[in-house]
Write a protein that holds these residues in place. Sequence first.
Motif, short mmCIF file in Angstrom:
data_model
loop_
_atom_site.label_atom_id
_atom_site.label_comp_id
_atom_site.label_asym_id
_atom_site.label_seq_id
_atom_site.Cartn_x
_atom_site.Cartn_y
_atom_site.Cartn_z
N LEU A 35 0.96 -1.23 -0.05
CA LEU A 35 -0.09 0.02 0.06
C LEU A 35 0.93 1.35 0.22
O LEU A 35 1.89 1.39 0.55
N GLU A 36 0.45 2.41 -0.57
CA GLU A 36 1.25 3.49 -0.49
C GLU A 36 0.97 4.32 0.67
O GLU A 36 1.85 5.05 1.29
N ASP A 37 -0.02 4.06 1.57
CA ASP A 37 0.01 4.33 2.94
C ASP A 37 -0.35 2.99 3.82
O ASP A 37 -1.49 3.18 4.46
N PRO A 38 0.51 2.58 4.35
CA PRO A 38 0.29 1.22 5.13
C PRO A 38 0.37 1.59 6.52
O PRO A 38 -0.04 0.69 7.42
N ARG A 61 6.71 12.52 -3.56
CA ARG A 61 5.82 11.52 -3.28
C ARG A 61 6.56 10.38 -2.48
O ARG A 61 6.08 9.85 -1.41
N GLN A 62 7.84 10.24 -2.97
CA GLN A 62 8.66 9.31 -1.94
C GLN A 62 8.77 9.82 -0.78
O GLN A 62 8.81 9.04 0.36
N ILE A 63 8.98 11.12 -0.38
CA ILE A 63 9.63 11.58 0.84
C ILE A 63 8.15 11.52 1.44
O ILE A 63 8.17 11.21 2.83
N GLU A 64 6.99 11.77 0.86
CA GLU A 64 5.77 11.78 1.78
C GLU A 64 5.54 10.35 2.04
O GLU A 64 5.24 10.20 3.36
N TYR A 65 5.93 9.34 1.49
CA TYR A 65 5.78 7.90 1.89
C TYR A 65 6.52 7.54 3.01
O TYR A 65 6.21 6.90 3.95
N LEU A 66 7.81 8.07 3.03
CA LEU A 66 8.85 7.60 3.92
C LEU A 66 8.20 8.62 5.49
O LEU A 66 8.32 7.81 6.50
N HIS A 67 7.80 9.83 5.37
CA HIS A 67 7.11 10.33 6.54
C HIS A 67 6.23 9.93 7.21
O HIS A 67 6.06 9.87 8.57
N ARG A 68 5.29 9.15 6.24
CA ARG A 68 4.25 8.27 6.77
C ARG A 68 4.52 7.13 7.67
O ARG A 68 4.09 6.95 8.66
N LEU A 69 5.60 6.84 7.03
CA LEU A 69 6.17 5.30 7.97
C LEU A 69 6.88 5.66 9.32
O LEU A 69 6.75 5.20 10.06
N HIS A 72 4.62 6.71 12.21
CA HIS A 72 4.07 5.53 12.68
C HIS A 72 4.96 4.68 13.36
O HIS A 72 4.55 3.49 13.79
N ARG A 73 6.33 5.11 13.57
CA ARG A 73 7.38 4.84 14.38
C ARG A 73 7.57 3.41 13.74
O ARG A 73 7.96 2.35 14.77
N LEU A 74 7.79 2.96 12.63
CA LEU A 74 8.34 1.80 11.95
C LEU A 74 9.86 1.68 12.35
O LEU A 74 10.47 2.66 12.42
N ALA A 75 10.38 0.38 12.56
CA ALA A 75 11.93 0.26 12.88
C ALA A 75 12.52 0.71 11.64
O ALA A 75 13.85 1.03 11.64
#
Length: 486
Positions: A35-38, A61-69, A72-75
């Motif tokens: 998903l683009e926003d998992p 959009r790649q930067i937005e994808y990373l910021h969303r991850l 949510h405090r992914l490792a």
Amino acid sequence: MTVAELMAIPHLGLQLIAGAAGADNVVRWTHTSELEDPGPWFEGGELLIVNGFGIPQTPSRQIEYLHRLAEHRLAGIVVSVRAPVLTDELLRAANQASFPILRIPRQIPFIELSYIVANANERASRDRLARHVGIYDTLRLRNTAENNVQAMYEQLEKVSGYRLALVTPAMSPLLADWPWVPTDFELDLSDELQVVNGGYVVPLFVGRRVTAYLIAQEHVDSVPEGLTVLQHISTLAALDAVDVQRRREAEHRQNSTTLASALEQSQPTEVLEARFANAGIEPEQGFRLLGFESRSSNDDFEIAIRDWLYDRARSHLMTSQGALVAVVACGDNVIWQLASDTGANVGVSGMSTEVQDVMKLHRQAMWALTLTSQESENCVAFAEDHHTLTPWLNSDRKQIETLSVDTLRPVLEYDEAEGTELLHTLRLYFHNQGQLRATAAQLYIHEHTLRYRLKRITELTGRNLKSYRDAFELWLAVETSSTTLH
């Protein structure tokens, strides 16, 4: 297991390509999602493994994808060689956010990486399960004779690693004597889970409505247990939200009976004064009556108004017999904010210190409420702002008759001096619903003559018949004059 420890396993061949400062991030679990926003599916601490189908193509959009991850405090994230080109802008953003991005070789199956993380964290998983069970064990504190809710939440804070606050939409404690409410925190009144700096905000539902929020912020000296633990805690917190709603409903029914008695004047004044005081309304300090009308189709409109007042500790009496009305003691700014937050049109009576004035205040509020429908933007109308109309809402018949005579006096004197029929003309004009042709026909005059007479009435009375408010006052005066002057 940390990201660095995973990278140190030789046969995995993981390559760190950005975010080296986050190599000590603890990996609690692994997850795959294209998903683009998992982000909403995570609770924090996961290592996301992807082929890259959900990774956008463009740098922004790649930067937005990373910021969303990261939000949510992914490792971290592990991408396969099939992923799209990771732009330089994305890699710089990962370095700035200390968010590890790793590349996994084609020959290494994702499941092998998941097995390694699961085996390494097997003991930790058992410990987490025990902590989850321990959350529900705190229910015994609720079921004791003391019903020590505060002690229960203190225990939940120790188990979860979060500082907890249970608040109303007004950011006030939902439960009395709550020890902590975050300061400088702007609550987003959403019905969705929110990720905030250092924690989460979980909405608590009673029926279909969000009536409270559980705010969880990470303890500096504790290891937070993640979103799953908070979801369990929110289940317990929802029980407290339900209890609060039940108490409010019981008090609301009692107060509704009190206000209905005041409107019907079915109780002695001293009894009503005591009941007003029990509800927190001290008559001698002054109070108003508000009439409400929803600007939208809201099945829970009355409850929304009620909870808004309760959440802000505004003492009130409310009833919905005939129309939704409430007696409150508050300033103009509070009323405007109430209208804005609840989507209500509000008619506001004048101020009084006598409970026997409630019927008069009710008429004033209901009249003021009709004025709100005439304005596209103005959702609050104060009866005292319309001085020419407020006296008509008094219950004294003698005063109404006096007002009628005073209002029509210039017309009566003109008719007597000039031998005209302006009052009769005005009465027929209202009888014909303002239709000029029908009125002129009944008077056997031309429409131009009728317009001249109406203009003369306007000049004499100072009231414009094209104004709904002025016309209404003249209509009241004419109707009253039918019994007063004849």
